[in-house]
Enzyme design. Sequence first.
Site, PDB file in Angstrom:
ATOM      1  N   ASP A   1       0.883  -1.305   0.054  1.00  0.00           N
ATOM      2  CA  ASP A   1       0.064   0.102  -0.133  1.00  0.00           C
ATOM      3  C   ASP A   1       0.817   1.265   0.025  1.00  0.00           C
ATOM      4  OD1 ASP A   1       0.887  -0.312   2.553  1.00  0.00           O
ATOM      5  OD2 ASP A   1      -1.262  -0.018   3.522  1.00  0.00           O
ATOM      6  N   SER A   2       2.091   1.067  -0.116  1.00  0.00           N
ATOM      7  CA  SER A   2       3.026   2.099  -0.303  1.00  0.00           C
ATOM      8  C   SER A   2       2.974   2.904  -1.681  1.00  0.00           C
ATOM      9  CB  SER A   2       4.643   1.842  -0.263  1.00  0.00           C
ATOM     10  OG  SER A   2       4.681   0.481  -0.959  1.00  0.00           O
TER      11      SER A   2
ATOM     12  N   ASP B   1      -0.736  -6.143   0.421  1.00  0.00           N
ATOM     13  CA  ASP B   1      -1.413  -5.526   1.609  1.00  0.00           C
ATOM     14  C   ASP B   1      -3.065  -5.394   1.620  1.00  0.00           C
ATOM     15  OD1 ASP B   1       0.991  -4.904   3.203  1.00  0.00           O
ATOM     16  OD2 ASP B   1       1.360  -3.203   2.041  1.00  0.00           O
TER      17      ASP B   1
ATOM     18  N   LYS C   1      -0.972  -9.357   3.403  1.00  0.00           N
ATOM     19  CA  LYS C   1      -0.253  -8.877   4.811  1.00  0.00           C
ATOM     20  C   LYS C   1      -1.229  -7.817   5.517  1.00  0.00           C
ATOM     21  CE  LYS C   1       3.323  -6.079   4.049  1.00  0.00           C
ATOM     22  NZ  LYS C   1       3.093  -4.631   4.646  1.00  0.00           N
TER      23      LYS C   1
ATOM     24  N   GLU D   1      -1.383  -5.282   9.109  1.00  0.00           N
ATOM     25  CA  GLU D   1      -0.462  -4.358  10.032  1.00  0.00           C
ATOM     26  C   GLU D   1      -1.197  -4.589  11.334  1.00  0.00           C
ATOM     27  OE1 GLU D   1       0.165  -0.426   8.933  1.00  0.00           O
ATOM     28  OE2 GLU D   1       0.883  -1.222   6.936  1.00  0.00           O
TER      29      GLU D   1
ATOM     30  N   GLU E   1       9.185  -3.960  10.456  1.00  0.00           N
ATOM     31  CA  GLU E   1       9.681  -2.514  10.174  1.00  0.00           C
ATOM     32  C   GLU E   1      10.129  -1.627  11.054  1.00  0.00           C
ATOM     33  OE1 GLU E   1       6.937  -0.739   7.177  1.00  0.00           O
ATOM     34  OE2 GLU E   1       8.059   1.053   7.364  1.00  0.00           O
TER      35      GLU E   1
HETATM   36  O1  KIV Z   1       3.771  -1.052   1.407  1.00  0.00           O
HETATM   37  C1  KIV Z   1       4.752  -1.500   1.447  1.00  0.00           C
HETATM   38  O2  KIV Z   1       5.713  -1.146   0.659  1.00  0.00           O
HETATM   39  C2  KIV Z   1       5.279  -2.196   2.622  1.00  0.00           C
HETATM   40  C3  KIV Z   1       6.602  -2.325   3.086  1.00  0.00           C
HETATM   41  C4  KIV Z   1       7.763  -1.557   2.430  1.00  0.00           C
HETATM   42  C5  KIV Z   1       7.024  -3.448   4.083  1.00  0.00           C
HETATM   43  O3  KIV Z   1       4.491  -2.459   3.584  1.00  0.00           O
HETATM   44 NA    NA Z   2       2.479  -1.458   3.304  1.00  0.00          NA
END
Ligand code: KIV
Ligand code: NA
Length: 264
Positions: free
Chosen positions: A44-45, A83, A111, A113, A180
């Site tokens: 989600d980056s 994510d 994934k 969080e 992280e």
């Molecule tokens: O969204 C992302 O890119 C991430 C990481 C870099 C771990 O969650």
């Molecule tokens: Na992320």
Amino acid sequence: MSTTIQSLRDYREKGQKFSCLTAYDATFAGLLSDCGIDVQLVGDSLGMVLQGRESTVPVSMEDMVYHTECVARAQPESLVMTDLPFMSYATTGQCLHNAARLMQAGAQMVKIEGTDWMAESVRQLTERGVPVCAHLGLTPQFINKLGGYRVQGKGAEAAERMVAHARRLVEAGADVILLECVTSSLGTRITREVGVPVIGIGAGPDTDGQVLVLQDILGISRGHKPRFVKDFLQEGGSVEGAVRAYDQAVKNGEFPDSKHSFSG
Ligand code: KIV
Ligand code: NA
């Protein structure tokens, strides 16, 4: 040969490091696969990297489905992990529903969080055939609650709490732990104490795998550059060279060094 969850377990067992990079589109998904990157994270980056947002909070399920489909169409040999975005797994029901959407879009693992509050969701995903990575430490979806991006798990009590959360999530069925922004010593400790592959980003050299944002290893990200980021384009000489240089540096244990880790 395609990377599976079992490949990651085997790498850990053999003490072989594995590589992970973010991917958001088919072109890079194909390139990363050709370069031997073991895991591709549709992170989600993308909210920051692709959409120009200030945090990952505004990213939607539609965004994550779209980019997962783009990556999956490249049919990468890498394991594809996506994510679940902010508040899409607030309840176990939402978590199952939205995880199903990502898996049907082409993810092979999701994934999420958080801490031990996710244990029930992890348990139910596990029972229903959805592999899970639990992301601990600095969790960017919590930025408004954290009040800033900084090293997590500092001090004995906070470290104990994070170890306990990791253990609890693995007990519930988490297949992978992602850490992280924690000190190298905490990264080492959690990697030793949990029985599953651990991926680190700013978590020191001892985790089983490493992950970075693709644009960060290419040195083209805008704005603040965290300590754990390294530009591999210089030494790689080209985009493909940078990806290969990162992959090699992770696998031969050269990355991360102390300059790209948090001591203590
Ligand atoms: O969204 C992302 O890119 C991430 C990481 C870099 C771990 O969650
Ligand atoms: Na992320």
